[in-house]
Design an enzyme around this catalytic site. Structure first.
Site, PDB file in Angstrom:
ATOM      1  N   HIS A   1       9.688  40.341  81.427  1.00 34.78           N
ATOM      2  CA  HIS A   1       9.232  39.505  80.447  1.00 34.78           C
ATOM      3  C   HIS A   1       9.692  39.851  78.963  1.00 34.78           C
ATOM      4  CE1 HIS A   1       5.276  37.985  78.325  1.00 34.78           C
ATOM      5  NE2 HIS A   1       5.581  39.008  77.467  1.00 34.78           N
ATOM      6  N   GLU A   2       9.923  41.238  78.554  1.00 37.43           N
ATOM      7  CA  GLU A   2      10.436  41.607  77.421  1.00 37.43           C
ATOM      8  C   GLU A   2      11.957  41.179  77.313  1.00 37.43           C
ATOM      9  OE1 GLU A   2       8.390  42.244  75.057  1.00 37.43           O
ATOM     10  OE2 GLU A   2       6.914  42.838  76.533  1.00 37.43           O
TER      11      GLU A   2
ATOM     12  N   HIS B   1      11.749  37.706  76.182  1.00 34.25           N
ATOM     13  CA  HIS B   1      11.816  37.617  74.770  1.00 34.25           C
ATOM     14  C   HIS B   1      13.069  37.817  74.028  1.00 34.25           C
ATOM     15  CE1 HIS B   1       7.603  36.833  74.033  1.00 34.25           C
ATOM     16  NE2 HIS B   1       6.987  37.931  74.820  1.00 34.25           N
TER      17      HIS B   1
ATOM     18  N   GLU C   1       6.368  33.103  73.887  1.00 30.10           N
ATOM     19  CA  GLU C   1       5.686  33.508  74.948  1.00 30.10           C
ATOM     20  C   GLU C   1       6.245  32.660  76.437  1.00 30.10           C
ATOM     21  OE1 GLU C   1       3.635  36.505  76.614  1.00 30.10           O
ATOM     22  OE2 GLU C   1       4.396  36.404  74.685  1.00 30.10           O
TER      23      GLU C   1
END
Ligand code: ZN
Length: 499
Positions: free
Chosen positions: A264-265, A268, A294
């Site tokens: 997830h990170e 980003h 997101e």
């Protein structure tokens, strides 16, 4: 280059030095500062952020922006600087309207509210937080009255996090999701659920870190423009496209948490690393739209990371780094990472029921700002909606209305961004399939680089210069719709659960 533009660049360059130091201090406080060193850092951070704030709100900057926005000057700017001047002037004019005393009082109230929320959450006692929440609501209302005069408050709040998005659009999207997903989740839950005992064992945190490095590398995170730290809650922090940092938390008994936080990170971070470097240190750089940002972290985490084909080329490597996975078949792993269950905590929810956690919060925020529901009634409303959407009732407010920090600092209107991100993902996946062919096949062949390149070129490169609705219409050629996400869920989970 006009003399005025040169002056603005010089001015921003100076202000950016302060911001750079602030970012560095913040990073250090979160990842490495010892307890006794914190106070010194806070003092330095307060100093540098006040300097930066003063420069961001000065008469001098206002004058420069006013002059550069005049037709004769404005026409001379290139597209990037047109965007920067227009955007900065809009922000400047909005912020200038907030009375200084009100702003100071708000910052103070935010800090008190944050502390009260922590205490209330710890004690599972909403009454400790209620007066602070009331204050946050009242002050948010008051400030928005200054920044967006004449605009309906909740729409103004949504616009702050996802510019151009409004409640009429979100109502339509979320209603579609509700209509389709409530019965679909019931059908899933009626089916056999996976056994997960193999995941209940010790997983070496140091080995989990190596898995994170492997995953980041595999996805396309550039180590020479990024680094990794450890914090209680994972986050991503950017200095510029050349220095993007991610953090993670490693639980001994839950390797999936760090694995999916890493992905997830990483999503980003890959966004931030691939923005046009000309935009570095300006409002055009990074991405200021929370839903769009997101969408990228969730694309990697869910659309790619929870796809079995993502793991085929690297599952053996996972087993080498964390030998417990050698005992777990890829099929069992796949079932576990797509285990749909009704649960209380948003951040632990699977990708399908996650939608309900956000819809609930969105409806609560509308009840607060449109229907003026008194704060005392909010926990009951929360529980009623949990029952309606997830058929469960929290045992206490700690695992209910108090679980998220967002409302404690007045971030009303933020929650919908998370789900908007997933809705955009459904659309991006459709378009990606049209343009790159079989995405499953690409993943199976280990060609994730082609997927990352597509996202870089279509989305990341533009940073903040295109608003979310514009990105959707340019990339996908259609209006934002929840239909592709719903179809993605139905196709995927019908196979997994044999519906
Ligand atoms: Zn995120």
């Amino acid at each position: 280059m006009s003399k005025l533009l040169e002056e603005l660049k010089e001015y921003l360059n100076k202000r950016n030095q302060y911001e750079h130091v602030c970012t560095l201090l913040y990073w250090d406080m979160k990842t490495g500062t010892p307890k006794l060193g914190q106070a010194g850092h806070v003092e330095a951070l307060t100093h540098f952020s006040s300097e930066s704030f003063a420069m961001s709100t000065s008469e001098k900057l206002g004058e420069l922006l006013d002059k550069l926005a005049e037709p004769g000057e404005f026409e001379e700017l290139d597209d990037t600087w047109k965007f920067i001047v227009k955007h900065m002037k809009k922000d400047f004019d909005r912020n200038r309207r907030i009375p200084a005393e009100l702003y100071t009082a708000f910052v103070q109230a935010q800090a008190e509210s944050g502390n009260a929320w922590e205490e209330a959450k710890e004690a599972s006692d909403f009454s400790l937080f209620a007066p602070h929440l009331q204050k946050m609501i009242d002050m948010t209302r008051e400030i928005t009255g200054y920044t967006d005069p004449g605009k309906e408050i909740y729409d103004a709040l949504l616009d702050q996090y996802e510019e151009g998005m409004d409640s009429a659009t979100i109502d339509r999207l979320f209603e579609d999701l509700k209509k389709e997903l409530i019965p679909f989740v019931k059908a899933i839950l009626a089916k056999q659920q996976p056994e997960n005992k193999a995941f209940l064992q010790y997983f070496d945190p140091d080995a989990q870190k190596k898995v994170q490095d492997m995953l980041l590398d595999y996805m396309g995170f550039r180590q020479e423009a990024g680094s990794v730290g450890e914090t209680e809650h994972p986050f991503t922090l950017s200095f510029s496209s050349k220095d993007v940092r991610v953090t993670n938390h490693y639980y001994e008994n839950d390797p999936l948490s760090s694995i999916f936080s890493a992905i997830h990170e990483g999503g980003h971070a890959i966004f931030d690393q691939n923005v046009n470097p000309e935009y570095d240190n300006t409002v055009a750089g990074s991405c200021n739209y929370m839903g769009l940002h997101e969408s990228q972290s969730r694309f990697y985490e869910n659309i790619l990371g929870r796809n079995k084909n993502f793991w085929i080329p690297i599952y053996d490597r996972l087993g080498e780094l964390l030998p417990a996975f050698k005992e777990i078949s890829l099929e069992d792993f796949y079932r576990e990472i797509n285990h749909v269950k009704n649960s209380f905590i948003r951040v632990n929810a699977d990708e399908v029921t996650y939608c309900f956690h956000i819809i609930l919060r969105y409806e609560m925020e509308k009840a607060i700002f449109r229907d003026q529901i008194p704060v005392e009634e909010l926990p009951a409303l929360w529980n009623q909606k949990m029952q309606e959407y997830l058929q469960i009732t929290p045992a206490n407010d700690g695992e209910g209305i108090l679980q998220d920090m967002h409302w404690s600092d007045g971030s009303f209107g933020y929650f919908p961004s998370y789900l908007l991100g997933s809705i955009y993902d459904g659309m991006f996946l459709d378009t990606m399939r049209e343009e790159l062919g079989d995405v499953d096949q690409l993943l199976r062949d280990g060609k994730i680089g082609e997927i990352t390149k597509w996202l870089n070129e279509k989305i990341h490169w533009y940073g903040s210069t295109r608003k979310p609705k514009e990105v959707i219409s340019t990339v996908c050629g259609r209006e934002v719709s929840a239909e592709p996400l719903i179809r993605y869920f139905k196709e995927k989970y019908a196979v997994i659960y044999g519906i």
